[in-house]
Design an enzyme around this catalytic site. Structure first.
Site, mmCIF file in Angstrom:
data_model
loop_
_atom_site.group_PDB
_atom_site.id
_atom_site.type_symbol
_atom_site.label_atom_id
_atom_site.label_comp_id
_atom_site.label_asym_id
_atom_site.label_seq_id
_atom_site.Cartn_x
_atom_site.Cartn_y
_atom_site.Cartn_z
ATOM 1 N N SER A 12 1.123 -1.118 -0.242
ATOM 2 C CA SER A 12 -0.409 0.329 -0.124
ATOM 3 C C SER A 12 0.874 1.227 0.092
ATOM 4 C CB SER A 12 -1.250 -0.167 1.319
ATOM 5 O OG SER A 12 -1.708 1.201 1.297
ATOM 6 N N ASP A 48 -9.174 -4.570 -5.946
ATOM 7 C CA ASP A 48 -8.283 -3.812 -6.057
ATOM 8 C C ASP A 48 -8.701 -2.674 -5.920
ATOM 9 O OD1 ASP A 48 -6.806 -2.078 -2.790
ATOM 10 O OD2 ASP A 48 -4.873 -3.588 -3.082
#
Length: 677
Positions: free
Chosen positions: A447, A499
Site C-alpha cells: 500500500s 483492488d
C-alpha cells in the site's frame, strides 16, 4: 439531484432521499398509534384514577398528533418516491411537506412535556401498566426528537447558501456560467469549500501537532478534496446510486465479453518460468511487507494464537536492544516482526517505528535465505499515514538518465526521501553491506509502503544497479510515465483482483465522477429502487439490472448534445464533463497530470465465477499486465478486501502452493493471452 433547499439554505440531502427515513418513522409511528389506541380503548370510561382527566386529554391529543404525523409522512414518502434523480418535477411539493412535518414537532414536544408532567405529578393510584405505557410514549418522543436533531446535523451543509439563479438562460436550460459574475461566484464557493474542509481536517486531526508541516498538508488536502465536486451538485445518496449502477453495468459488460483467445505454452516457456519465479520471490517478500505492520496485523491474522505468542515478549525489559528499535515502547511491534519473518534479532540492522506525516516506519534486515539486504516499509496504519496518502499533488523527481517528465505523488515522494536520507546519510546500508557485502538489495512494502518502496528503489537505483523492488498493492497515482517505464527493469508491482488502491488516482477519480454523472442522468428509475436493487445485488447476486435510460427514444443526432439531467448536475462547465458522444477513456480528461503504477504489473485474479459461497475454496490465476489496464476504477464488494495485506499474502501462498495450474501469463500488450498447461 441537487441538494434540497429548505429554511433558506441548501442541505446535503435531496428530495428523493426521504423514502427510507420516512418509511422507517412511518412504521414506528403506526405501531405507536395502534398501541395508544389500544390503551385508550382499554381505559375508555374508566379514567377514575388521580389525574385521569389529564390522562384522557393526553391520550386523545396524542392520537390526533400521531395521526397528523402519519398522514404527513405518507405524503412525504409517496412524493419523495416519484420522479428520477435528475427529474425532480414530481417532487416539487416536498419542501412544503417538510415545513408541515417540522411544524408538527411543536405539538409533539408539548405533548411529551405534558406526559412527563402527568407521570411525575398525577399518576399516583393509576394502573402501573398505564403509567409504564405513558412513560414509554414520552421516552419515544424524546428519542425521535433527539435522532431528528442528529440527522439535521449530519445533513447540514456549511456551504449551503442557496446558489444564485442565472439571469440568462440558454436553450436546453443550460446556465450561462461563463460570465464574470458566475466565475466570481464559483471562485468564492471553491474558496469556502477549501476552508470548510481545512477546518474539518483540523478537527479530525486535533490530536496531531498543529505545526507548519501539518498545516501545509491540511491546506493541500483541502484544496484537492474541496475542488473535486465543486463543479457538481451531487448529494451522497446520488453517488451511492451511481456506484450501484456502475457495478451492475461493469458486471453486465464482463459477462457479455468474448472469451480471451488462448494460446498454449509449455511449462518450460520462458514467460511461464519468469512468472513462476517472480511469484515465489513475491510471496517471500510479502511476508516482510506484512510484518512491517507490527502487532496489529499479526493479532488480526492470528486472533487465537497471536496474543499468547506475543505476551511473553511484550513489556519485557530489553534495554540493550533499543539502540535499533525506535518508537516501540512495549516491544510488541518488534516481537511480532520476529514471529512473522522467522528471523533472529541479530539479523536486524535497523528498525524504526517513528511515525509522522511524510515519515513512515521501516526496517532493514539480513535475509539469509535469499541472500539479500531487505528494506521493508510499512503501509497505512495511522492518521498521519492517511495525511501522507492524501497529499496527492505532483512533485518533481528528476532522475539522472531518465528522459521525459519526471514527477511523482508528493506525499509518497517525501516519505521515500525521508527513508533514503536515513539509509544513505546515516550509514544504515553501509553497515548492512559491511556485514554481508555479497548480498543484493531488495526493497518491499504494501500500500503506502509499496509506493514508498518503489520510489525509494528509483532513488537508489544508480547506487545499487542490481536492486529489486516488490511493490504490493501500490497506489495507482504514483509515477509519471517516464519514471514508470524506467522502473520496469527493477520493480514488480503485485495487484490482487479489483483492488481499489492501484486504480486510485486523481484522473481516475475524475473519470469515475464523470461516469457517475452520466449513469445517474440516464437512468429512468427512482433512486430508492436503484438503492434497494443495488443492495440486493451486492448481498445475494443475481443478474445485473438492465436499467432503462432516458436515451432510449433519443434521436441519433441528439447524442452530440448533453443530457438535460446530466447538465442539471453540473453547476459550472468543467473539463471533467464530456458529452455522451465522447470516449469513455480517462485519457481524454487531461485536467491533471497522469500518474501510473510502478514497474511490471503482476495481476492476480480469482479463477471461476465471481459469486461463490462463503465456504468454497478460492483459486487464483496470475498474469502479467501493464499500468494502462488500471486506468479505470472497478466497483466491486471486493475492491477494499482485495487490498488487505493478509488477503494478498493468502492469494500469493495459494498460487505457489497450487502451481503450475494457476499460472496464466499474458503479453504486456494484451494483444495475446497465454495459458500454461
Amino acid at each position: 439531484m441537487p441538494g434540497m433547499v429548505v429554511f433558506g439554505r441548501r442541505w446535503g440531502i435531496a428530495s428523493d432521499d426521504l423514502v427510507f427515513p420516512g418509511s422507517f418513522e412511518l412504521f414506528v409511528r403506526v405501531l405507536w398509534w395502534i398501541g395508544t389506541m389500544i390503551l385508550y380503548t382499554y381505559h375508555k370510561g374508566h379514567f377514575t384514577c388521580s389525574g385521569g382527566g389529564i390522562l384522557h386529554s393526553y391520550l386523545v391529543g396524542l392520537l390526533i398528533v400521531l395521526a397528523l404525523i402519519i398522514l404527513s409522512l405518507c405524503a412525504i414518502v409517496y412524493v419523495s418516491a416519484q420522479g428520477t434523480i435528475t427529474n425532480p418535477g414530481a417532487r416539487r411539493s416536498i419542501p412544503a411537506l417538510v415545513y408541515l412535518r417540522a411544524l408538527l414537532y411543536l405539538p409533539e414536544l408539548v405533548w411529551a412535556c405534558l406526559g412527563a408532567v402527568w407521570v411525575s405529578d398525577d399518576s399516583k393510584g393509576c394502573d402501573p401498566a398505564t403509567v409504564g405505557a405513558v412513560i414509554a410514549a414520552v421516552v419515544a418522543s424524546w428519542i425521535i426528537l433527539l435522532f431528528t436533531a442528529i440527522g439535521v446535523v449530519f445533513v447540514f451543509d456549511p456551504m449551503g447558501n442557496p446558489r444564485p439563479q442565472a439571469a440568462v438562460m440558454e436553450p436546453l436550460g443550460v446556465r450561462d456560467m461563463e460570465s464574470s459574475g458566475g466565475t466570481q461566484f464559483f471562485s468564492t464557493a471553491r474558496s469556502l469549500a477549501v476552508k470548510v474542509w481545512e477546518s474539518r481536517l483540523r478537527l479530525l486531526c486535533c490530536c496531531l501537532p498543529q505545526d507548519e508541516s501539518h498545516r501545509a498538508a491540511f491546506s493541500s488536502i483541502a484544496q484537492l478534496v474541496g475542488g473535486f465536486f465543486s463543479d457538481t451538485d451531487l448529494v451522497p445518496s446520488d453517488i451511492a446510486a451511481g456506484l450501484a449502477l456502475l457495478h451492475q453495468e461493469q458486471d453486465k459488460m464482463e459477462q457479455s465479453r468474448d472469451p480471451d483467445v488462448l494460446v498454449t505454452h509449455s511449462p518450460s516457456s520462458p514467460i511461464g518460468e519468469d512468472l513462476e519465479t517472480e511469484l515465489e520471490k513475491a510471496v517471500h517478500c510479502m511476508r516482510f511487507a506484512a510484518a512491517a505492520y507490527g502487532w496489529p496485523l499479526y493479532i488480526y491474522s492470528n486472533p487465537l494464537t497471536g496474543p499468547c505468542r506475543l505476551s511473553g515478549d511484550c513489556c519485557r525489559s530489553r534495554a540493550a536492544e533499543y539502540d535499533i528499535v525506535g518508537g516501540d515502547h512495549l516491544g510488541c511491534h518488534f516481537s511480532s516482526i520476529l514471529q512473522s519473518t522467522g528471523l533472529q534479532y541479530r539479523d536486524f540492522i535497523y528498525v524504526s517505528f517513528h511515525n509522522q506525516i511524510y515519515e513512515i516506519p521501516f526496517f532493514v534486515a539480513l535475509d539469509h535465505k535469499r541472500e539479500a539486504v531487505l528494506v521493508a516499509v510499512r503501509g497505512t496504519l495511522s492518521l498521519k499515514d492517511v495525511l501522507t496518502d492524501l497529499s496527492a499533488e505532483c512533485e518533481n523527481l528528476p532522475i539522472e538518465g531518465v528522459s521525459g517528465a519526471c514527477y511523482a505523488h508528493k506525499g509518497i515522494c517525501q516519505a521515500a526521501s525521508y527513508i533514503y536520507k536515513k539509509l544513505v546519510n546515516d550509514g544504515i546500508l553501509n553497515q548492512a553491506f559491511s556485514i554481508a557485502p555479497e548480498y543484493k538489495l531488495v526493497i518491499t512494502g504494501h500500500s503506502l509502503g509499496a509506493g514508498t518502496a518503489a520510489l525509494l528503489a528509483v532513488l537508489l537505483r544508480s547506487s545499487f544497479p542490481t536492486l529489486q523492488c516488490y511493490s504490493f498493492s501500490p497506489p495507482g497515482g504514483l509515477l509519471s510515465k517516464a519514471l514508470a517505464d524506467y522502473s520496469k527493469g527493477f520493480v514488480v508491482s503485485v495487484v490482487l483482483g479489483k483492488d481499489l488502491v492501484p486504480r486510485l488516482s486523481i484522473p481516475n477519480m475524475e473519470d469515475l465522477k464523470r461516469r457517475i454523472l452520466k449513469i445517474v442522468s440516464n437512468c429512468n428509475k427512482p433512486k430508492y429502487r436503484i438503492l434497494l436493487q443495488g443492495c440486493w445485488y451486492e448481498l445475494f447476486g443475481g443478474d445485473p439490472d438492465d436499467c432503462p435510460t432516458e436515451m432510449d427514444n433519443r434521436r441519433e443526432e441528439e447524442l452530440s448534445q448533453p443530457l438535460l439531467g446530466e447538465e442539471s448536475l453540473m453547476i459550472r462547465h468543467s473539463s471533467s464533463y464530456q458529452s455522451l458522444a465522447s470516449d469513455d477513456s480517462p485519457a481524454h480528461t487531461a485536467t491533471h497530470l497522469p500518474l501510473f503504477l510502478p514497474g511490471r504489473v503482476l495481476h492476480i485474479l480469482e479463477d471461476g465465477p465471481s459469486r461463490r459461497s462463503c465456504i468454497s475454496e478460492v483459486r487464483y490465476r496470475a498474469e502479467w499486465s501493464d499500468e494502462m489496464a488500471f486506468r479505470s476504477i472497478l466497483i466491486s464488494p471486493r475492491m477494499l478486501a482485495d487490498h488487505m495485506p493478509d488477503i494478498v499474502l493468502r492469494a500469493l501462498c495459494s498460487l505457489t502452493r497450487d502451481k503450475p495450474y494457476s499460472l496464466c501469463p499474458s503479453s504486456l500488450s494484451h494483444s495475446q493471452h497465454n495459458n500454461t498447461v
